[in-house]
Design a protein around this motif. Structure first.
Motif, PDB file in Angstrom:
ATOM      1  N   ALA A  96       0.842  -1.197   0.000  1.00 52.13           N
ATOM      2  CA  ALA A  96       0.000   0.000   0.000  1.00 52.13           C
ATOM      3  C   ALA A  96       0.875   1.243   0.000  1.00 52.13           C
ATOM      4  CB  ALA A  96      -0.913   0.009   1.223  1.00 52.13           C
ATOM      5  N   THR A  97       0.365   2.316  -0.561  1.00 52.74           N
ATOM      6  CA  THR A  97       1.119   3.569  -0.581  1.00 52.74           C
ATOM      7  C   THR A  97       1.138   4.214   0.798  1.00 52.74           C
ATOM      8  OG1 THR A  97      -0.872   4.711  -1.330  1.00 52.74           O
ATOM      9  CG2 THR A  97       0.705   4.030  -3.017  1.00 52.74           C
ATOM     10  N   THR A  98       0.049   4.033   1.550  1.00 52.45           N
ATOM     11  CA  THR A  98      -0.032   4.537   2.920  1.00 52.45           C
ATOM     12  C   THR A  98      -0.724   3.488   3.789  1.00 52.45           C
ATOM     13  OG1 THR A  98      -2.181   5.603   2.524  1.00 52.45           O
ATOM     14  CG2 THR A  98      -0.193   6.948   2.171  1.00 52.45           C
ATOM     15  N   PRO A  99      -0.474   3.512   5.098  1.00 50.34           N
ATOM     16  CA  PRO A  99      -1.147   2.557   5.994  1.00 50.34           C
ATOM     17  C   PRO A  99      -2.573   3.014   6.284  1.00 50.34           C
ATOM     18  CG  PRO A  99       0.323   3.955   7.249  1.00 50.34           C
ATOM     19  CD  PRO A  99       0.522   4.335   5.811  1.00 50.34           C
ATOM     20  N   ASN A 100      -3.422   2.947   5.273  1.00 50.55           N
ATOM     21  CA  ASN A 100      -4.788   3.441   5.414  1.00 50.55           C
ATOM     22  C   ASN A 100      -5.757   2.310   5.750  1.00 50.55           C
ATOM     23  OD1 ASN A 100      -5.047   2.076   2.989  1.00 50.55           O
ATOM     24  ND2 ASN A 100      -4.979   3.931   1.738  1.00 50.55           N
ATOM     25  N   PHE A 101      -7.041   2.656   5.830  1.00 52.73           N
ATOM     26  CA  PHE A 101      -8.067   1.682   6.193  1.00 52.73           C
ATOM     27  C   PHE A 101      -8.080   0.500   5.227  1.00 52.73           C
ATOM     28  CE2 PHE A 101     -12.423   0.026   6.206  1.00 52.73           C
ATOM     29  CZ  PHE A 101     -12.649  -0.144   7.571  1.00 52.73           C
ATOM     30  N   ASP A 102      -7.975   0.781   3.934  1.00 49.11           N
ATOM     31  CA  ASP A 102      -8.011  -0.285   2.927  1.00 49.11           C
ATOM     32  C   ASP A 102      -6.871  -1.281   3.123  1.00 49.11           C
ATOM     33  OD1 ASP A 102     -10.186   0.983   1.900  1.00 49.11           O
ATOM     34  OD2 ASP A 102      -9.178   1.750   0.104  1.00 49.11           O
ATOM     35  N   ALA A 103      -5.687  -0.794   3.494  1.00 46.60           N
ATOM     36  CA  ALA A 103      -4.533  -1.677   3.674  1.00 46.60           C
ATOM     37  C   ALA A 103      -4.786  -2.693   4.777  1.00 46.60           C
ATOM     38  CB  ALA A 103      -3.288  -0.847   3.993  1.00 46.60           C
ATOM     39  N   PHE A 104      -5.375  -2.237   5.886  1.00 49.98           N
ATOM     40  CA  PHE A 104      -5.630  -3.147   7.002  1.00 49.98           C
ATOM     41  C   PHE A 104      -6.802  -4.090   6.701  1.00 49.98           C
ATOM     42  CE2 PHE A 104      -3.250   0.269   9.071  1.00 49.98           C
ATOM     43  CZ  PHE A 104      -2.306  -0.472   9.772  1.00 49.98           C
ATOM     44  N   VAL A 105      -7.803  -3.601   5.964  1.00 53.94           N
ATOM     45  CA  VAL A 105      -8.904  -4.478   5.561  1.00 53.94           C
ATOM     46  C   VAL A 105      -8.381  -5.595   4.669  1.00 53.94           C
ATOM     47  CG1 VAL A 105     -11.008  -4.614   4.172  1.00 53.94           C
ATOM     48  CG2 VAL A 105     -10.708  -2.742   5.790  1.00 53.94           C
ATOM     49  N   ASP A 106      -7.521  -5.252   3.704  1.00 52.88           N
ATOM     50  CA  ASP A 106      -6.954  -6.251   2.799  1.00 52.88           C
ATOM     51  C   ASP A 106      -6.074  -7.242   3.557  1.00 52.88           C
ATOM     52  OD1 ASP A 106      -8.226  -5.081   0.675  1.00 52.88           O
ATOM     53  OD2 ASP A 106      -6.480  -3.935  -0.002  1.00 52.88           O
ATOM     54  N   ALA A 107      -5.352  -6.758   4.564  1.00 51.97           N
ATOM     55  CA  ALA A 107      -4.495  -7.649   5.352  1.00 51.97           C
ATOM     56  C   ALA A 107      -5.328  -8.652   6.140  1.00 51.97           C
ATOM     57  CB  ALA A 107      -3.622  -6.835   6.302  1.00 51.97           C
TER      58      ALA A 107
ATOM     59  N   ALA B  57      -8.247  -9.692   5.367  1.00 49.43           N
ATOM     60  CA  ALA B  57      -8.878 -10.606   4.408  1.00 49.43           C
ATOM     61  C   ALA B  57      -7.947 -11.750   4.015  1.00 49.43           C
ATOM     62  CB  ALA B  57      -9.319  -9.837   3.164  1.00 49.43           C
ATOM     63  N   LEU B  58      -6.642 -11.528   4.092  1.00 45.16           N
ATOM     64  CA  LEU B  58      -5.679 -12.581   3.749  1.00 45.16           C
ATOM     65  C   LEU B  58      -5.813 -13.801   4.655  1.00 45.16           C
ATOM     66  CD1 LEU B  58      -2.446 -10.452   3.130  1.00 45.16           C
ATOM     67  CD2 LEU B  58      -3.839 -11.607   1.399  1.00 45.16           C
ATOM     68  N   LEU B  59      -6.335 -13.599   5.863  1.00 49.63           N
ATOM     69  CA  LEU B  59      -6.459 -14.704   6.812  1.00 49.63           C
ATOM     70  C   LEU B  59      -7.608 -15.640   6.457  1.00 49.63           C
ATOM     71  CD1 LEU B  59      -5.821 -12.789  10.154  1.00 49.63           C
ATOM     72  CD2 LEU B  59      -4.179 -13.836   8.592  1.00 49.63           C
ATOM     73  N   LYS B  60      -8.483 -15.203   5.545  1.00 50.75           N
ATOM     74  CA  LYS B  60      -9.571 -16.046   5.020  1.00 50.75           C
ATOM     75  C   LYS B  60     -10.404 -16.695   6.130  1.00 50.75           C
ATOM     76  CE  LYS B  60      -7.145 -17.146   0.714  1.00 50.75           C
ATOM     77  NZ  LYS B  60      -5.958 -16.324   0.973  1.00 50.75           N
ATOM     78  N   SER B  61     -10.746 -15.903   7.126  1.00 47.01           N
ATOM     79  CA  SER B  61     -11.584 -16.406   8.212  1.00 47.01           C
ATOM     80  C   SER B  61     -13.012 -15.920   8.029  1.00 47.01           C
ATOM     81  CB  SER B  61     -11.049 -15.942   9.573  1.00 47.01           C
ATOM     82  OG  SER B  61     -11.937 -16.292  10.605  1.00 47.01           O
ATOM     83  N   GLU B  62     -13.977 -16.800   8.326  1.00 45.24           N
ATOM     84  CA  GLU B  62     -15.381 -16.404   8.231  1.00 45.24           C
ATOM     85  C   GLU B  62     -15.817 -15.579   9.434  1.00 45.24           C
ATOM     86  OE1 GLU B  62     -17.646 -19.957   7.821  1.00 45.24           O
ATOM     87  OE2 GLU B  62     -17.223 -20.184   5.687  1.00 45.24           O
ATOM     88  N   ASN B  63     -15.012 -15.588  10.474  1.00 45.77           N
ATOM     89  CA  ASN B  63     -15.404 -14.915  11.709  1.00 45.77           C
ATOM     90  C   ASN B  63     -14.275 -14.019  12.205  1.00 45.77           C
ATOM     91  OD1 ASN B  63     -16.869 -14.223  14.005  1.00 45.77           O
ATOM     92  ND2 ASN B  63     -16.085 -15.950  15.188  1.00 45.77           N
ATOM     93  N   LEU B  64     -13.919 -13.020  11.391  1.00 48.20           N
ATOM     94  CA  LEU B  64     -12.839 -12.112  11.780  1.00 48.20           C
ATOM     95  C   LEU B  64     -13.172 -11.365  13.070  1.00 48.20           C
ATOM     96  CD1 LEU B  64     -11.791 -10.569   8.345  1.00 48.20           C
ATOM     97  CD2 LEU B  64     -10.462 -12.143   9.769  1.00 48.20           C
ATOM     98  N   GLU B  65     -14.483 -11.120  13.272  1.00 49.81           N
ATOM     99  CA  GLU B  65     -14.888 -10.389  14.479  1.00 49.81           C
ATOM    100  C   GLU B  65     -14.609 -11.197  15.735  1.00 49.81           C
ATOM    101  OE1 GLU B  65     -16.734 -10.871  11.846  1.00 49.81           O
ATOM    102  OE2 GLU B  65     -16.872  -8.857  10.973  1.00 49.81           O
ATOM    103  N   GLY B  66     -14.552 -12.516  15.605  1.00 46.31           N
ATOM    104  CA  GLY B  66     -14.306 -13.357  16.773  1.00 46.31           C
ATOM    105  C   GLY B  66     -12.843 -13.630  17.030  1.00 46.31           C
ATOM    106  N   LEU B  67     -11.952 -13.134  16.155  1.00 50.04           N
ATOM    107  CA  LEU B  67     -10.521 -13.354  16.327  1.00 50.04           C
ATOM    108  C   LEU B  67      -9.864 -12.129  16.953  1.00 50.04           C
ATOM    109  CD1 LEU B  67      -9.577 -14.926  12.870  1.00 50.04           C
ATOM    110  CD2 LEU B  67      -9.922 -16.140  15.027  1.00 50.04           C
ATOM    111  N   GLU B  68      -8.821 -12.366  17.714  1.00 51.91           N
ATOM    112  CA  GLU B  68      -8.013 -11.243  18.199  1.00 51.91           C
ATOM    113  C   GLU B  68      -6.885 -11.034  17.206  1.00 51.91           C
ATOM    114  OE1 GLU B  68      -5.299  -9.672  21.952  1.00 51.91           O
ATOM    115  OE2 GLU B  68      -6.500 -11.494  22.187  1.00 51.91           O
ATOM    116  N   LEU B  69      -7.061 -10.056  16.339  1.00 52.34           N
ATOM    117  CA  LEU B  69      -6.049  -9.729  15.338  1.00 52.34           C
ATOM    118  C   LEU B  69      -5.191  -8.584  15.847  1.00 52.34           C
ATOM    119  CD1 LEU B  69      -8.267  -9.715  12.106  1.00 52.34           C
ATOM    120  CD2 LEU B  69      -7.123 -11.643  13.198  1.00 52.34           C
TER     121      LEU B  69
END
Length: 261
Positions: A131-142, A144-156
């Motif tokens: 990413a060009t900057t550490p913006n919201f999209d960069a963290f969303v894409d990161a 998504a790489l974990l391919k979890s159906e329950n990202l809200e239930g994980l401690e990332l």
């Protein structure tokens, strides 16, 4: 080399921060206390994946494919991390802070050493976002790489160099939220479900993170302390020692964000 002895008042003002980073990475990885073997022995760590093989079959028909397991093998040596500190009785009588500072740094230096190995494993992440900057999209894409159906239930979580913390705050503005339940040392805030932490020895423009399952710290035993004394010359020796190894054990649970043009 002889210790430099100061007047107590002066010394109290010259003790520096000896931590490479105050962030304790042990709580961000899986701890396995079942390590066996002796220092120098090799431990093989296999990271497994499996293919799908379930089929819907008609009467009289069987499977046409199998579930196949593959793995990536990596070898790690069981490490002995050891440090030593000595002082003379006269030094302690002249200036007790010399001994206090030396003993404190034994623990700090061991902490720094183990932390560095854990962080090195997180930096082996193969799932990357640029990413060009550490913006919201960069963290969303990161995330998504974990391919979890329950990202809200994980401690990332993710670790940022202080310079990248400033860039992130500027890029995120109001989208960076502070969550009280994650208020720990180094905690900056949360974005896209990822808790951000300042790590002052992290590499600038490289943000790594994931879940606790990504890296495992294998322990043979806790830190042990051994002492000896030469009574004739009043010399006291202290060793601290730890047997361990850190390994990335699940590449699917780690990510890396590279900030660049």
């Amino acid at each position: 080399m002889a210790h430099k002895i100061y007047d107590n008042f002066v010394l109290a003002n010259e003790i520096e921060d000896q931590y490479n980073s105050h962030l304790d990475l042990v709580r961000f990885c899986t701890v396995d206390n079942s390590l066996t073997g002796v220092p120098g022995m090799t431990k093989k760590v296999n990271t497994y994946t499996a293919t799908n093989g379930t089929e819907k079959v008609d009467m009289g028909k069987g499977n046409t494919k199998d579930i196949e397991v593959t793995y990536t093998a990596a070898e790690y040596k069981i490490l002995t991390a050891q440090n030593r500190f000595y002082y003379y009785d006269e030094q302690e009588m002249t200036d007790p802070l010399v001994v206090q500072t030396g003993l404190r740094h034994m623990a700090v230096d061991m902490f720094n050493t183990v932390n560095a190995d854990i962080f090195a494993e997180f930096n082996k992440a193969t799932q990357t976002v640029t990413a060009t900057t550490p913006n919201f999209d960069a963290f969303v894409d990161a995330a998504a790489l974990l391919k979890s159906e329950n990202l809200e239930g994980l401690e990332l979580f993710a670790f940022l160099n202080p310079a990248d913390v400033a860039k992130t705050r500027k890029a995120l503005k109001d989208t960076l939220q502070y969550v009280e339940s994650f208020a720990r040392t180094g905690y900056v805030g949360t974005v896209a479900g990822i808790n951000l932490y300042t790590k002052k020895d992290a590499v600038e423009n490289t943000i790594v993170g994931g879940t606790r399952e990504a890296v495992t710290l294998f322990n043979k035993k806790g830190t042990e302390v051994e002492q000896d004394r030469d009574a004739d010359i009043r010399k006291n020796l202290i060793w601290s020692r730890k047997y361990y190894l850190a390994a990335i054990t699940d590449y699917t649970k780690a990510f890396k964000i590279t900030i660049g043009a």
